[in-house]
Each structure stands twice: as structure tokens, then as C-alpha cells.
Design a protein around this motif. Structure first.
Motif, short mmCIF file in Angstrom:
data_model
loop_
_atom_site.label_atom_id
_atom_site.label_comp_id
_atom_site.label_asym_id
_atom_site.label_seq_id
_atom_site.Cartn_x
_atom_site.Cartn_y
_atom_site.Cartn_z
N GLU A 65 -22.98 -11.00 -19.27
CA GLU A 65 -24.03 -10.29 -20.00
C GLU A 65 -24.52 -11.14 -21.16
OE1 GLU A 65 -25.10 -6.04 -22.19
OE2 GLU A 65 -23.04 -6.40 -21.51
N PHE A 66 -25.84 -11.16 -21.29
CA PHE A 66 -26.49 -11.86 -22.40
C PHE A 66 -27.39 -10.87 -23.15
CE2 PHE A 66 -25.48 -15.32 -19.45
CZ PHE A 66 -24.78 -16.18 -20.31
N LEU A 67 -26.77 -9.85 -23.72
CA LEU A 67 -27.44 -8.81 -24.50
C LEU A 67 -28.28 -7.88 -23.65
CD1 LEU A 67 -28.63 -10.94 -27.59
CD2 LEU A 67 -26.48 -9.69 -27.32
N ASP A 68 -28.11 -7.89 -22.33
CA ASP A 68 -28.90 -7.01 -21.46
C ASP A 68 -28.78 -5.55 -21.90
OD1 ASP A 68 -29.38 -8.86 -18.70
OD2 ASP A 68 -27.65 -9.37 -19.93
N HIS A 69 -27.55 -5.16 -22.24
CA HIS A 69 -27.29 -3.82 -22.76
C HIS A 69 -26.62 -3.89 -24.12
CE1 HIS A 69 -27.90 -2.99 -18.44
NE2 HIS A 69 -28.37 -1.84 -18.88
N GLY A 70 -26.95 -4.95 -24.84
CA GLY A 70 -26.42 -5.12 -26.18
C GLY A 70 -25.10 -5.85 -26.27
N GLY A 71 -24.52 -6.21 -25.12
CA GLY A 71 -23.22 -6.84 -25.11
C GLY A 71 -23.27 -8.31 -24.75
N ARG A 72 -22.11 -8.94 -24.84
CA ARG A 72 -21.94 -10.34 -24.46
C ARG A 72 -20.72 -10.46 -23.58
NH1 ARG A 72 -21.40 -11.82 -30.57
NH2 ARG A 72 -21.04 -9.56 -30.57
N PHE A 73 -20.66 -11.53 -22.81
CA PHE A 73 -19.51 -11.85 -21.96
C PHE A 73 -19.37 -10.82 -20.82
CE2 PHE A 73 -18.43 -13.25 -26.38
CZ PHE A 73 -18.76 -14.57 -26.19
N HIS A 74 -18.19 -10.22 -20.61
CA HIS A 74 -17.98 -9.36 -19.44
C HIS A 74 -16.85 -8.37 -19.71
CE1 HIS A 74 -16.07 -13.39 -18.98
NE2 HIS A 74 -14.98 -12.68 -18.74
N SER A 75 -17.03 -7.59 -20.74
CA SER A 75 -16.02 -6.62 -21.13
C SER A 75 -15.86 -5.54 -20.07
CB SER A 75 -16.41 -5.97 -22.46
OG SER A 75 -15.52 -4.92 -22.78
N PRO A 76 -14.62 -5.10 -19.77
CA PRO A 76 -14.40 -4.05 -18.75
C PRO A 76 -14.64 -2.65 -19.32
CG PRO A 76 -12.31 -4.78 -19.63
CD PRO A 76 -13.36 -5.64 -20.29
N SER A 77 -15.86 -2.36 -19.68
CA SER A 77 -16.17 -1.02 -20.16
C SER A 77 -17.40 -0.43 -19.49
CB SER A 77 -16.39 -1.04 -21.69
OG SER A 77 -17.40 -1.97 -22.03
N ARG A 78 -18.21 -1.29 -18.90
CA ARG A 78 -19.40 -0.82 -18.18
C ARG A 78 -19.55 -1.60 -16.89
NH1 ARG A 78 -23.65 -1.36 -23.08
NH2 ARG A 78 -22.67 -3.40 -23.08
N LEU A 79 -20.03 -0.94 -15.88
CA LEU A 79 -20.21 -1.58 -14.58
C LEU A 79 -21.70 -1.73 -14.30
CD1 LEU A 79 -17.40 0.33 -12.62
CD2 LEU A 79 -17.32 -2.03 -13.45
N MET A 80 -22.39 -2.43 -15.19
CA MET A 80 -23.82 -2.62 -15.04
C MET A 80 -24.09 -3.76 -14.06
SD MET A 80 -24.24 -0.18 -17.05
CE MET A 80 -25.98 0.06 -17.34
N GLU A 81 -25.33 -3.85 -13.58
CA GLU A 81 -25.67 -4.79 -12.52
C GLU A 81 -25.42 -6.24 -12.92
OE1 GLU A 81 -27.14 -4.03 -9.06
OE2 GLU A 81 -25.68 -2.61 -9.85
N GLU A 82 -25.64 -6.59 -14.19
CA GLU A 82 -25.44 -7.97 -14.58
C GLU A 82 -23.98 -8.40 -14.45
OE1 GLU A 82 -25.71 -5.51 -18.45
OE2 GLU A 82 -26.85 -5.70 -16.59
N LEU A 83 -23.06 -7.44 -14.32
CA LEU A 83 -21.65 -7.75 -14.16
C LEU A 83 -21.15 -7.60 -12.73
CD1 LEU A 83 -20.05 -6.15 -17.36
CD2 LEU A 83 -20.89 -8.47 -17.01
#
Length: 491
Positions: A308-326
Motif C-alpha cells: 500500500e502506498f497511501l491508497d487507504h491512508g496506510g503504508r506497507f502491508h499491515s494485516p488489518s485490512r484486506l483491500m485490493e492493493e494487498l
């Protein structure tokens, strides 16, 4: 020579689907893989069964959902059937070369089925990966003062933000300049892994083989090979600048707006990591051709998750959301003597990858696998007619600690158009129409698409029911005992 098909599986850590040329990316990150795609199956919608790494690989190698053995079991169970063990039992030479990712080490059972297993970890008890560890000024008197001030920072109010900025700039100035990207990189680069792979390939003679490479070049902290920066046309990126960008990107005191200032430069570093992977895979396949093995070799490339590059406000790949960028990852599959076909956009879960590869090799699929082969659909160009389920434990950022693994589950169910994401705590559900909202920015209101919501909820319920009823008690017990032994050993 044995005419059975050999298999090469390459997994690239953090390789986001939108950053592969064969998936439409405009920057030249994958020119070699783009050319290979012309003779391969390219999956438009490959979905991991979990993210990040420790929730992804049980499905890739063992065709098993990551939480099927319980939230407190990370990795593979001892003696659990895998793609590697099935091929080893069939007489294949097997090797795994992993670029120092501790989550796919022997500690978590990934050596099972491999004659040669090298994870490039000097210490078997290597600490977990922490993207935020790449900070400047971690030692010395200034750092000690900073840690003391951080304890009273909440009382500083607006002055706290000013202090954070001044301290960051101070660290940037006084930290000694690095000599090269190599001095900063945390993981072996792809050329090192491919060097070892080429040596091993030369040793297997005429036996069929299974080779698994896991490459870490796009993983944070982003320190690509300097030649890769030249290959994608990035000029004037010095090691000092790269370290500054990584440290800036790690800052927890900045909001999305200020982080966006350097987002493009950070992405350039990330893209250069992918470009280096591409260049080294060209070298690997050239070796296979020189050894006269390529014409009987199945080649699969995918990723364990995206980034993730701020797509949903986050960075890297934290295991808290299963969004498409991950969870949406590239998947390229080259099968000798098979013409490429346009594949359907229905999701293909990586749960099905191992049984599909075994079917292509005309080998039996272990009964314990939860996925099934889609080789027939690939051959005839039919629809997969499936949904893809992904799951993880929210905020499990350190699977080396048992208590970190016991948080609430996050579960997503995705079909060709819609995606339902369930957060078990605080009990939220979000339904997205990916055709109208591919960025998952606006979940549909609860009254909308009730038949779709009901259908996906039923699939989620059935998945949870089967997860409880199909747990292999013996495998779970062995895995728990392994974890306990390691905990006792390290106390």
C-alpha cells in the motif's frame, strides 16, 4: 532424460499487481516478464488467501487456508502435505531458496519436502520484519534524549510536532553517509538468490525438479540495486537520498498529505526492486535454456501480497485490512507447448495454484488440499466460476509472539464484481462494487444489493463452518508442540 515436466515457482514479496507491465503498468518494471507473458497464461484476478506473508503461504504451498489450523498456528504443520512434498515423493529433486524472510523459514515448517532448503537467515530465531526499523539516529545521546522526550510528548501539544520535525532533520544531517545501497539493504538481492539457483540447477542432472525462489527486492526498506535504478531511468538517486526517503516514509508523526510529498520517489525505489527481479529472472531462464531444461519446464510467478502506498491512508502491508492493493497479485503461468488464452476475470484464488501445478505435471493431488486444480478450465478457456476468500488476524504484526496471533479475524469474499469484507471486531461488514468503485473508497449502504450481500455472507458462513469441521487435529497438535518447543528453547 526423464520427460516429466519440471516446475519453477517464483514468489516476489510485496509485488503489487498494478506495478507489473504485463498487467498494464506503464513504467518498464518487467520487460522480460512482459515478453514471457506472450506465451503464458496471465491471470487478470489472482487473489491471495491471506496477507501478509505468514497468512499467504499456507495456501500457496499447502493449498490450505491460513487460519484452518487455528489462529495460534502460523506457517505449515509438521509433515503437512505440500506441493514440495508431493513432488519429492514423486522422485523430483526439490530446492527452496528464500531471501531471508523469517516467516517462511524452517521455524514455521517451510523446509518440509525440500532436499535443499536455504533461507539465508544467519540466525534461526531471526526477529520479525519491521518496516519501521529503518530510522536514523537510533544510537547516541541525542537518541536517548529523544526517547525521554517522547514519554512527555503528549503534554507538548503543537510543540511536539515541531520537535518531531527538528529531530528528524537533525538525524538526517548527523547520520554518516552510506557508501552504497548494498550497505543499507536488509535482504539478499535477487542476483544472489539466482546465482545459487543456477548452481543448483546444474547439479540435478537429468532429474525432474521443483525449484522455489522467494525474492525480497521490492520489500521495505526500499534499497534497490543501483543498476536497477538505471534500468528504469531513475537518475541522481544516491544512497543518502534513498535512506532519507525510507526514513521519511516510516514516520508515524506525519499525516497522509505530508507523506504524499515523497510518495513518487518512494514508489520509484520500490519499482526498481521489481525491475531487478525481472532482470535476474531473465538470467535464470537463460540458464534453463542453456541446460536444455526450459522446454520441459512449467514456470509460475506470483506474489505473497501487494503493497500500500497511501491508497487507504496506510503504508506497507499491515494485516488489518484486506483491500485490493494487498490481496490482488500478479500470476503468470507458462506451460510448455501450450498456447496462451485470454482468461476470465473471475477470481482465481492462490489456494488452487498447487493442485493446478501438480495436475499440469500429471501427478496426484493430496487429499488434504483444500483447493482444486483448474488446469482443465485453463486448457479450454472456460470460466473459473469461483469466489476467492482471504483471511487474516487483525493487527498481528509479530507472529513470533503467540498473543499477537489471537486478535479478531478479518475475512473477505470476492467474486467477479463484488467484494464483502467482514471485521469480526467491532462487527463491521463492508460491501464494495468493484466495477463502479475499483479503489474501494465507498462501501455500499446496507440496503443496497441485498441478494449479493446475502449470497456472500452465506459463503463466508460456510467457510467458517468448514474451517472448524475440517481442522486436522493431529497436524494442529504437532504444530502447537513445535511452537511451544521453540518458545521454551528461546526463554
Amino acid at each position: 532424460m526423464d520427460e516429466r515436466k519440471s516446475i519453477v515457482l517464483v514468489t516476489v514479496d510485496c509485488m503489487r499487481v498494478a506495478h507489473a507491465g504485463f498487467m498494464g503498468y506503464t513504467r518498464q518494471t518487467t520487460p522480460f516478464l512482459d515478453s514471457l507473458a506472450a506465451e503464458s497464461f496471465v491471470f487478470p484476478t489472482a487473489i491471495v488467501a491471506g496477507a501478509p506473508t505468514y497468512y499467504s503461504f499456507p495456501a500457496i504451498l499447502a493449498s490450505r487456508f491460513p487460519l484452518a489450523l487455528g489462529r495460534d498456528v502460523i506457517g505449515l504443520g509438521p509433515d503437512e502435505p505440500t506441493l514440495a512434498s508431493a513432488l519429492q515423493q514423486a522422485g523430483y529433486a526439490t530446492a527452496a531458496l528464500s531471501a531471508a524472510n523469517p516467516y517462511i523459514s524452517s521455524r514455521f515448517g517451510y523446509e518440509h519436502g525440500f532436499d535443499t532448503f536455504r533461507d539465508f537467515l544467519e540466525d534461526e530465531t531471526a526477529p520479525p520484519i519491521d518496516e519501521k526499523s529503518d530510522t536514523m539516529g537510533s544510537n547516541g545521546w541525542a537518541s536517548r534524549i529523544n526517547r525521554s522526550l517522547q514519554r512527555i510528548r503528549p503534554a507538548l501539544g503543537p510543540l511536539g510536532r515541531i520537535y518531531d520535525e527538528l529531530y528528524f532533520r537533525y538525524c538526517s544531517r548527523v547520520t554518516p553517509a552510506p557508501g552504497s545501497m548494498n550497505a543499507l539493504r536488509r535482504f539478499p538481492a535477487a542476483d544472489t538468490i539466482v546465482d545459487h539457483a543456477c548452481t543448483w540447477l546444474g547439479s540435478v542432472k537429468e532429474r525432474p525438479f521443483f525449484l522455489w525462489l522467494h525474492l525480497m527486492d521490492p520489500h521495505a526498506p526500499y534499497y534497490p540495486n543501483e543498476d536497477a535504478l538505471d534500468l528504469i531511468g531513475v537518475q541522481d538517486m544516491t544512497p543518502t537520498r534513498a535512506r532519507y526517503l525510507n526514513s521519511y516514509w516510516n514516520r508515524s508523526d506525519l499525516g497522509r498529505r505530508r507523506l504524499t510529498r515523497h510518495r513518487d520517489e518512494v514508489i520509484a525505489l520500490y519499482d526498481a526492486g521489481i525491475r531487478w527481479v525481472d532482470a535476474q529472472l531473465a538470467r535464470l531462464i537463460e540458464t534453463l535454456k542453456r541446460l536444455n531444461r526450459w522446454d520441459q519446464c512449467v514456470f509460475a510467478l506470483t506474489a505473497d501480497h501487494g503493497e500500500e502506498f497511501l491508497d487507504h491512508g496506510g503504508r506497507f502491508h499491515s494485516p488489518s485490512r484486506l483491500m485490493e492493493e494487498l490481496i490482488h497479485v500478479p500470476l503468470l503461468l507458462r506451460v510448455p507447448q501450450c498456447e496462451e488464452r485470454e482468461l476470465p476475470k473471475s477470481p482465481f484464488s492462490l489456494l488452487h495454484l498447487a493442485p493446478t501445478l501438480l495436475d499440469i505435471a500429471q501427478l496426484p493431488v493430496p487429499a488434504e488440499f483444500q483447493g482444486r486444480s483448474h488446469w482443465k478450465e485453463l486448457q479450454r478457456g472456460g470460466d473459473f466460476d469461483t469466489v476467492a476468500i482471504a483471511e487474516c488476524v487483525a493487527s498481528c504484526t509479530n507472529p513470533f509472539r503467540a498473543e499477537s496471533c489471537m486478535g479478531p479475524r478479518v475475512l473477505s469474499v470476492r467474486d467477479s464484481r463484488f467484494k464483502l469484507v467482514l471485521h469480526f471486531d467491532p462487527g463491521e461488514e463492508h460491501l464494495y462494487d468493484l466495477a463502479a468503485d475499483p479503489g474501494e473508497l465507498a462501501p455500499l449502504p446496507l440496503p443496497a444489493e441485498k441478494p449479493v450481500r446475502r449470497r456472500l455472507l452465506q459463503i463466508a458462513h460456510e467457510h467458517l463452518r468448514r474451517s472448524r469441521s475440517e481442522v486436522a487435529a493431529g497436524t494442529r497438535l504437532k504444530a502447537r508442540l513445535r511452537h511451544l518447543r521453540l518458545e521454551w528453547k528461546n526463554q
